[in-house]
Write a protein that holds these residues in place. Sequence first.
Motif, short mmCIF file in Angstrom:
data_model
loop_
_atom_site.label_atom_id
_atom_site.label_comp_id
_atom_site.label_asym_id
_atom_site.label_seq_id
_atom_site.Cartn_x
_atom_site.Cartn_y
_atom_site.Cartn_z
N MET A 187 -19.65 95.92 -74.70
CA MET A 187 -19.62 94.44 -74.68
C MET A 187 -20.53 93.79 -73.55
N ALA A 188 -20.99 92.79 -73.76
CA ALA A 188 -21.86 91.94 -72.70
C ALA A 188 -21.03 91.79 -71.47
N ARG A 189 -21.52 91.87 -70.18
CA ARG A 189 -20.55 91.57 -68.99
C ARG A 189 -20.90 89.97 -68.80
N THR A 190 -19.55 89.45 -68.31
CA THR A 190 -19.81 88.06 -67.89
C THR A 190 -20.38 87.87 -66.36
N HIS A 191 -20.53 86.73 -65.91
CA HIS A 191 -21.21 86.45 -64.88
C HIS A 191 -20.15 87.12 -63.68
N ALA A 192 -19.13 86.90 -63.88
CA ALA A 192 -18.01 87.36 -62.89
C ALA A 192 -17.98 88.89 -62.76
N GLN A 193 -18.18 89.54 -64.01
CA GLN A 193 -18.08 90.86 -64.18
C GLN A 193 -19.45 91.71 -63.53
N TRP A 194 -20.62 90.98 -63.60
CA TRP A 194 -21.68 91.35 -62.91
C TRP A 194 -21.65 91.54 -61.60
N GLN A 195 -21.08 90.08 -60.86
CA GLN A 195 -20.83 90.06 -59.59
C GLN A 195 -19.91 91.02 -59.18
N ASP A 196 -18.66 91.57 -59.85
CA ASP A 196 -17.91 92.57 -59.55
C ASP A 196 -18.64 93.87 -59.55
N PHE A 197 -19.35 94.29 -60.35
CA PHE A 197 -20.14 95.54 -60.60
C PHE A 197 -20.94 95.54 -59.33
N ALA A 198 -21.75 94.39 -58.84
CA ALA A 198 -22.47 94.43 -57.90
C ALA A 198 -21.76 94.82 -56.66
N ASN A 199 -20.64 94.45 -56.40
CA ASN A 199 -20.16 94.66 -55.14
C ASN A 199 -19.41 95.98 -54.99
N THR A 200 -19.61 96.55 -56.18
CA THR A 200 -19.08 98.14 -56.11
C THR A 200 -19.96 99.17 -56.20
N LEU A 201 -21.36 98.55 -56.53
CA LEU A 201 -22.41 99.61 -56.71
C LEU A 201 -22.89 100.29 -55.52
N SER A 202 -22.77 101.95 -55.81
CA SER A 202 -23.45 102.53 -54.68
C SER A 202 -25.09 102.75 -54.83
N ILE A 203 -25.79 102.56 -53.79
CA ILE A 203 -27.34 102.26 -53.96
C ILE A 203 -27.80 103.58 -52.83
N GLU A 204 -28.85 104.20 -53.82
CA GLU A 204 -29.45 105.23 -53.13
C GLU A 204 -30.77 104.85 -52.45
N GLY A 205 -30.90 105.14 -51.28
CA GLY A 205 -32.44 104.76 -50.69
C GLY A 205 -33.29 105.64 -50.21
N ARG A 206 -32.94 106.88 -50.45
CA ARG A 206 -33.92 108.16 -49.86
C ARG A 206 -35.05 108.45 -50.92
N ALA A 207 -36.09 109.11 -50.45
CA ALA A 207 -37.15 109.72 -51.30
C ALA A 207 -36.44 110.72 -51.88
N PHE A 208 -37.09 111.22 -53.07
CA PHE A 208 -36.76 112.27 -54.19
C PHE A 208 -37.95 113.10 -54.09
#
Length: 495
Positions: free
Chosen positions: A1-22
């Motif tokens: 199901m499509a996420r709501t605005h609040a759900q996207w915000q929650d996802f963004a707050n818990t997202l782990s982001i990789e920043g290194r070269a591969f």
Amino acid sequence: MARTHAQWQDFANTLSIEGRAFIDGQYVAAADGRTFACLNPATGQHLVNISWAGAPEIEQAVSAARRAFDSGKWSTLAPLARGRILKDFALLIREHADELALLETLDAGKPIGDTTAVDVPGAAYCVEWFAEAIDKIGGEVAPVDPKIVGLVTREAIGVVAAIVPWNFPILMASWKFGPALAAGNAVILKPSEKSPLTAIRLAALAKQAGIPDGIFQVLPGAGDVGKALAMHMDIDCVAFTGSTAVGKLIAVDAAQSNLKRVWLELGGKSPNIILPDCPDLARAARSAAGAIFYNMGEMCTAGSRVLVHADIKDAFIAEFSKAAAAYVPADPLDPQSRMGAIIDRVQYDKVLAYIASGISEGAQLLCGGRAAYADAGLFIEPTAFVCPRPDLTICREEIFGPVLSIITFHDIDEAIRIANDTEYGLAAAVWTSDLSTAHRVSRRLRAGTVWVNCYDEGGDMNFPFGGFKQSGNGRDKSLHALEKYSELKSTLIKL
């Protein structure tokens, strides 16, 4: 199901982001510890520090790519086998679609509704398309003396450096690495320093899909990394999408090093011609608004010049003003948002300077013209000018922002003269009810893509994409893209 605005915000707050070269199958930090900050342009929030590849990382990546290519573990796989792995890669992109879309939105300020519906699905489709195509193309048997068997075959070119832009990070990257990998090459992907997050994440998915170590690598960094790749003697091909000015520098670097193949998809100043027999003026106006305000106008194909016949100018402007009102800059994480944030402060200031230029040179401001929510992010109102003549700065230079120039013409010859009076030749459109007029005008427009009674539609992989003149050379998409990543070989066997 499509996420709501609040759900996207929650996802963004818990997202782990990789920043290194591969590099060679694993994530690595720069040896000198150098990094640059990745910021959310809609909020100014710091997302992650990105490793800035230096000379050691570049050498490691090129060596790994050359070693992996020369081993034949990818290039000599049967096309069907390569295709199966690439289809697994496409499947993983789809399985991680929400994560990739969110990374794209946070990184580039693009509306989440666009990244989930267009950018990420489009990237998966591109990889899948070339995966399915690569085992269905062959070579030739040349018609020669019957005592000779003459074969014409294509071989992978080798190590490909793909240098991609910030406006459609994952999609433009897929247009490069999709056909390059399918053809059997090793790829070093250099994302823009303004939007590197999806490229970095894709590298792990490529490994998970079964693409061998060294065949798909990612080197983040600024222009120094791109220049080093263009100059490197052990890279066989550079595929670049970006500005015309940078494309010229890459061509020079390639020529001064090992004369590597260079393919360039560059800028545009695309004309959208509205003839007096336009079949649906309201639809043309809605299309014109989308052509310049979609993706905040950060598109090389943006319909940044509307050329409208004098007889219908007032009616068109009235319809366009209504259509433009639907584009309101808002939080990119809101699924209802149609416009997001400008990529960074440099581009934001550049667009506002062009708006000021339009006003100072006498253009009539039709709508917008200001920053939106100046204290909350890098947002600019959708802006349109009615221009008294076609030689204003805003009519001639690529702005790469939500700024439209509306120019009046009086006959078809004048429209075509204005349309072609540019250094670019990427895209164009014409609106008419007459089939013969559509054909005649399309033939006279010096552009790689011409739309009739629409704009930026039919984005199918079957159509080649690229431009005339200083919009570059070569083509992305379609089977023609494979030509960029292979070499022709003639083999003559005497019986």
